[in-house]
Scaffold this active site. Structure first.
Site, PDB file in Angstrom:
ATOM      1  N   SER A 163      19.614  28.234  32.454  1.00  0.00           N
ATOM      2  CA  SER A 163      19.908  29.640  32.696  1.00  0.00           C
ATOM      3  C   SER A 163      19.293  30.105  34.012  1.00  0.00           C
ATOM      4  O   SER A 163      18.319  29.528  34.507  1.00  0.00           O
ATOM      5  CB  SER A 163      19.369  30.501  31.540  1.00  0.00           C
ATOM      6  OG  SER A 163      17.961  30.600  31.605  1.00  0.00           O
ATOM      7  N   LYS A 233       6.546  32.361  24.834  1.00  0.00           N
ATOM      8  CA  LYS A 233       6.945  32.874  23.515  1.00  0.00           C
ATOM      9  C   LYS A 233       7.978  31.969  22.838  1.00  0.00           C
ATOM     10  O   LYS A 233       8.192  32.090  21.629  1.00  0.00           O
ATOM     11  CB  LYS A 233       7.481  34.303  23.630  1.00  0.00           C
ATOM     12  CG  LYS A 233       8.832  34.451  24.306  1.00  0.00           C
ATOM     13  CD  LYS A 233       9.287  35.915  24.248  1.00  0.00           C
ATOM     14  CE  LYS A 233      10.667  36.093  24.866  1.00  0.00           C
ATOM     15  NZ  LYS A 233      11.139  37.488  24.752  1.00  0.00           N
ATOM     16  N   ASP A 234       8.608  31.062  23.592  1.00  0.00           N
ATOM     17  CA  ASP A 234       9.566  30.122  23.003  1.00  0.00           C
ATOM     18  C   ASP A 234       8.883  28.913  22.377  1.00  0.00           C
ATOM     19  O   ASP A 234       9.518  28.162  21.630  1.00  0.00           O
ATOM     20  CB  ASP A 234      10.558  29.629  24.065  1.00  0.00           C
ATOM     21  CG  ASP A 234      11.511  30.716  24.528  1.00  0.00           C
ATOM     22  OD1 ASP A 234      11.692  31.698  23.775  1.00  0.00           O
ATOM     23  OD2 ASP A 234      12.055  30.600  25.641  1.00  0.00           O
ATOM     24  N   ARG A 284      11.446  41.596  15.136  1.00  0.00           N
ATOM     25  CA  ARG A 284      10.232  42.339  15.472  1.00  0.00           C
ATOM     26  C   ARG A 284      10.562  43.686  16.104  1.00  0.00           C
ATOM     27  O   ARG A 284      10.032  44.734  15.698  1.00  0.00           O
ATOM     28  CB  ARG A 284       9.374  41.498  16.428  1.00  0.00           C
ATOM     29  CG  ARG A 284       8.188  42.228  17.033  1.00  0.00           C
ATOM     30  CD  ARG A 284       7.542  41.382  18.139  1.00  0.00           C
ATOM     31  NE  ARG A 284       8.482  41.069  19.200  1.00  0.00           N
ATOM     32  CZ  ARG A 284       8.800  41.888  20.198  1.00  0.00           C
ATOM     33  NH1 ARG A 284       8.259  43.090  20.261  1.00  0.00           N
ATOM     34  NH2 ARG A 284       9.651  41.513  21.132  1.00  0.00           N
ATOM     35  N   ARG A 285      11.431  43.675  17.116  1.00  0.00           N
ATOM     36  CA  ARG A 285      11.797  44.921  17.778  1.00  0.00           C
ATOM     37  C   ARG A 285      12.530  45.854  16.827  1.00  0.00           C
ATOM     38  O   ARG A 285      12.236  47.058  16.759  1.00  0.00           O
ATOM     39  CB  ARG A 285      12.682  44.613  18.990  1.00  0.00           C
ATOM     40  CG  ARG A 285      11.954  43.928  20.140  1.00  0.00           C
ATOM     41  CD  ARG A 285      12.928  43.398  21.171  1.00  0.00           C
ATOM     42  NE  ARG A 285      12.253  42.748  22.285  1.00  0.00           N
ATOM     43  CZ  ARG A 285      12.815  41.815  23.052  1.00  0.00           C
ATOM     44  NH1 ARG A 285      14.066  41.417  22.823  1.00  0.00           N
ATOM     45  NH2 ARG A 285      12.143  41.275  24.054  1.00  0.00           N
ATOM     46  N   ARG A 302      23.473  38.524  21.290  1.00  0.00           N
ATOM     47  CA  ARG A 302      22.996  37.225  21.751  1.00  0.00           C
ATOM     48  C   ARG A 302      23.485  36.949  23.159  1.00  0.00           C
ATOM     49  O   ARG A 302      24.353  37.610  23.689  1.00  0.00           O
ATOM     50  CB  ARG A 302      23.510  36.100  20.820  1.00  0.00           C
ATOM     51  CG  ARG A 302      22.766  35.939  19.511  1.00  0.00           C
ATOM     52  CD  ARG A 302      21.327  35.503  19.680  1.00  0.00           C
ATOM     53  NE  ARG A 302      21.116  34.497  20.697  1.00  0.00           N
ATOM     54  CZ  ARG A 302      21.334  33.200  20.522  1.00  0.00           C
ATOM     55  NH1 ARG A 302      21.785  32.751  19.368  1.00  0.00           N
ATOM     56  NH2 ARG A 302      21.089  32.349  21.498  1.00  0.00           N
ATOM     57  N   GLY A 303      22.920  35.903  23.755  1.00  0.00           N
ATOM     58  CA  GLY A 303      23.285  35.494  25.105  1.00  0.00           C
ATOM     59  C   GLY A 303      22.111  35.622  26.048  1.00  0.00           C
ATOM     60  O   GLY A 303      21.085  36.239  25.725  1.00  0.00           O
ATOM     61  N   ASN A 304      22.250  35.039  27.254  1.00  0.00           N
ATOM     62  CA  ASN A 304      21.199  35.184  28.247  1.00  0.00           C
ATOM     63  C   ASN A 304      21.227  36.605  28.813  1.00  0.00           C
ATOM     64  O   ASN A 304      22.060  37.429  28.427  1.00  0.00           O
ATOM     65  CB  ASN A 304      21.334  34.129  29.350  1.00  0.00           C
ATOM     66  CG  ASN A 304      22.686  34.171  30.039  1.00  0.00           C
ATOM     67  OD1 ASN A 304      23.264  35.239  30.243  1.00  0.00           O
ATOM     68  ND2 ASN A 304      23.212  33.014  30.394  1.00  0.00           N
ATOM     69  N   THR A 307      24.556  37.755  30.231  1.00  0.00           N
ATOM     70  CA  THR A 307      25.582  37.979  29.203  1.00  0.00           C
ATOM     71  C   THR A 307      25.333  39.278  28.452  1.00  0.00           C
ATOM     72  O   THR A 307      26.262  40.056  28.205  1.00  0.00           O
ATOM     73  CB  THR A 307      25.595  36.801  28.214  1.00  0.00           C
ATOM     74  OG1 THR A 307      25.859  35.592  28.926  1.00  0.00           O
ATOM     75  CG2 THR A 307      26.660  37.001  27.153  1.00  0.00           C
ATOM     76  N   ARG A 308      24.081  39.532  28.088  1.00  0.00           N
ATOM     77  CA  ARG A 308      23.790  40.743  27.319  1.00  0.00           C
ATOM     78  C   ARG A 308      24.020  42.001  28.151  1.00  0.00           C
ATOM     79  O   ARG A 308      24.538  43.011  27.642  1.00  0.00           O
ATOM     80  CB  ARG A 308      22.358  40.689  26.798  1.00  0.00           C
ATOM     81  CG  ARG A 308      22.216  39.813  25.549  1.00  0.00           C
ATOM     82  CD  ARG A 308      20.794  39.751  25.048  1.00  0.00           C
ATOM     83  NE  ARG A 308      20.014  38.761  25.780  1.00  0.00           N
ATOM     84  CZ  ARG A 308      18.718  38.550  25.585  1.00  0.00           C
ATOM     85  NH1 ARG A 308      18.055  39.287  24.722  1.00  0.00           N
ATOM     86  NH2 ARG A 308      18.080  37.623  26.276  1.00  0.00           N
ATOM     87  N   CYS A 396      10.185  33.514  14.599  1.00  0.00           N
ATOM     88  CA  CYS A 396      11.219  34.503  14.910  1.00  0.00           C
ATOM     89  C   CYS A 396      11.983  34.950  13.661  1.00  0.00           C
ATOM     90  O   CYS A 396      12.805  35.861  13.732  1.00  0.00           O
ATOM     91  CB  CYS A 396      12.185  33.958  15.956  1.00  0.00           C
ATOM     92  SG  CYS A 396      13.085  32.489  15.459  1.00  0.00           S
TER      93      CYS A 396
END
Length: 496
Positions: A163, A233-234, A284-285, A302-304, A307-308, A396
């Site tokens: 990405s 975080k991943d 979480r959000r 979803r998406g990078n 995309t979002r 997650c």
């Protein structure tokens, strides 16, 4: 950033010129290149950035790969015989060529990230002299064989996702390494991960712990790359055997940000009409914002990042979406941030905003090299956050959130757990001292890990204190019923 040590005298650089490898040398290289199976697209980091600027955000990966391959052939610092392999980060002959007088990396002075006086030596500056000394004060293992410009006669291979954001993040890490080790060349190896391929399902529903890391770790295990750059975080709190986080870079802003549909510019979440739809795939959000803004609706997206944002701008499905402020800033899209969510509005994810460099735990050359990138403040904050998450057995698929602060040698950790709709929650804050001196003693505990992180240039006692803080806060929440809240949240999420 600490200043570099002054040169001993003026430097005169010979004019750049193309160096053609002899047929004999190419013959020796081909067997090594042929071992890289399956083939992975390798592109110049600088070429990629030029290409993104030239072509914009909407083009496909196939076009990008074709452009970058062409750039590698036409002088982006790559191998002439193999257009899909680039070295030296696309910096051209002056970067890729071997320099006769290296100024090896040294961590000799306290960095800006030092925690009070106790962390003196945790950051640092590059020192003069051939070879230099490592972050612990010991001489660095020689990374540059005589007459070569890489490890073992080749470039240092850096794995990353394909990405645009991942490439920008990796470029920034490679640039820092190149500043510290100007005699080394670097080759970026891009690949797709499970999380990149599954775009029609919320991350919390997939159930895989290593959505954005597994393929990269497989390449690391097969020695196809020497290190991998991740968003911290991943990375799961428990890494596969044989791996460690060799560097945690200085953290970008960890807060969440709201990006509004163009028709809602100038508004905040509280000013949006009732039933406005907010896009986020983060439990979480959603849990925190549902509690604070019950008049709004929340839907998966979803998406990078590209995309979002496209889904937001080109359709009427969402009034706004929630993204990490760090990613937007790294992409150069700070102007799209309509509202920053304070910790009072929305605690952030464990490790959010920090970049991590994962390496093979026994690869001392690479581990010593990347250790210079550690930021002491970020290391201690993220150790506490990851220990909190690990003790709760979170991920997650459940809403777990944190906020950390380091001030005057005291580390403060706020942690919380939520039900899916935010109606039930537990939130507490604890603190501990991390003001310990750095000890430069050799011993069997030099490479001890704290929730997957190896940081030899950060005081071990401070790391232990940070980890204990996370464990103790999680234990406090568990004693108050956090296990039940998370168990119900996990079951409801699975049933959705």
């Amino acid at each position: 950033m600490p200043s570099a040590a002054p040169d001993a005298g003026p430097r005169h650089r010979a004019p750049s010129r193309v160096v053609r490898a002899s047929p004999c040398a190419l013959g020796l290289l081909r067997p090594l290149l042929s071992l890289r199976s399956p083939p992975i697209n390798r592109t110049s980091s600088r070429a990629v950035r030029r290409e993104y600027r030239a072509r914009g955000e909407g083009r496909g990966l196939r076009e990008r790969a074709a452009f970058c391959s062409a750039a590698a052939v036409t002088g982006a610092g790559g191998s002439r015989g193999h257009p899909d392999v680039t070295s030296g980060g696309g910096a051209g002959p002056s970067r890729g060529a071997v320099r006769a007088e290296g100024r090896g990396g040294v961590m000799a002075e306290p960095g800006a990230a030092a925690v009070s006086r106790g962390l003196a030596g945790a950051g640092g500056a590059r020192g003069g002299g051939r070879g230099g000394r490592g972050v612990t004060g010991r001489p660095l293992t020689r990374l540059l064989p005589q007459g070569e410009n890489g490890v073992g006669g080749r470039a240092v291979r850096v794995g990353t996702r394909r990405s645009q954001l991942a490439r920008i993040q990796t470029d920034s890490v490679v640039e820092m390494l190149r500043e510290l080790y100007p005699d080394l060349s670097f080759e970026i190896v891009a690949m797709s991960t499970t999380g990149d391929k599954i775009l029609d399902t919320a991350l919390s529903k997939i159930g895989e712990k290593s959505l954005f890391t597994k393929e990269l770790e497989n390449a690391l295990e097969r020695n196809e790359v020497d290190l991998v750059v991740h968003s911290l975080k991943d990375l799961p709190t428990s890494l596969p055997p044989g791996f460690t986080i060799g560097a945690v870079c200085k953290r970008e802003n960890p807060l969440d940000a709201v990006v509004f549909h163009p028709k809602n510019c100038g508004k905040t979440l509280s000013l949006l009409p009732e039933k406005s739809v907010i896009g986020t795939s983060s439990l979480r959000r959603a849990a925190q914002l549902k509690k604070k803004f019950p008049q709004l609706e929340f839907r998966d997206i979803r998406g990078n990042l590209n995309t979002r944002l496209k889904k937001l701008d080109e359709k009427e499905d969402f009034s706004a979406i929630i993204l990490a402020a760090a990613g937007l800033k790294r992409m150069g899209w700070e102007n799209r941030i309509g509202q920053l969510l304070s910790p009072e509005d929305c605690l952030y994810a464990v490790g959010q905003g920090a970049l991590a460099v994962e390496v093979r735990a026994k690869d001392q050359e690479i581990l010593n090299m990347v250790s210079a990138l550690h930021d002491a403040d970020t290391v201690l904050r993220c150790i506490a956050e990851r220990a909190f998450m690990k003790r709760l057995e979170g991920g997650c698929s459940v809403p777990v959130a944190v906020n950390t602060m380091l001030k005057d040698g005291q580390l403060y950790l706020t942690g919380a757990v939520y039900s899916l709709d935010g109606s039930d929650s537990l939130k507490e804050t604890m603190q501990t001292s991390v003001n310990y001196p750095q000890k430069n003693e050799d011993g069997p505990n030099d490479d001890v890990q704290h929730v997957g992180i190896t940081a030899k240039n950060v005081p071990g006692q401070a790391q232990e204190a940070a980890e204990n803080l996370g464990v103790e806060l999680a234990s406090l929440l568990l004693s108050k019923g956090a296990k039940h809240i998370l168990s119900v949240a996990r079951q409801l999420n699975d049933a959705r």
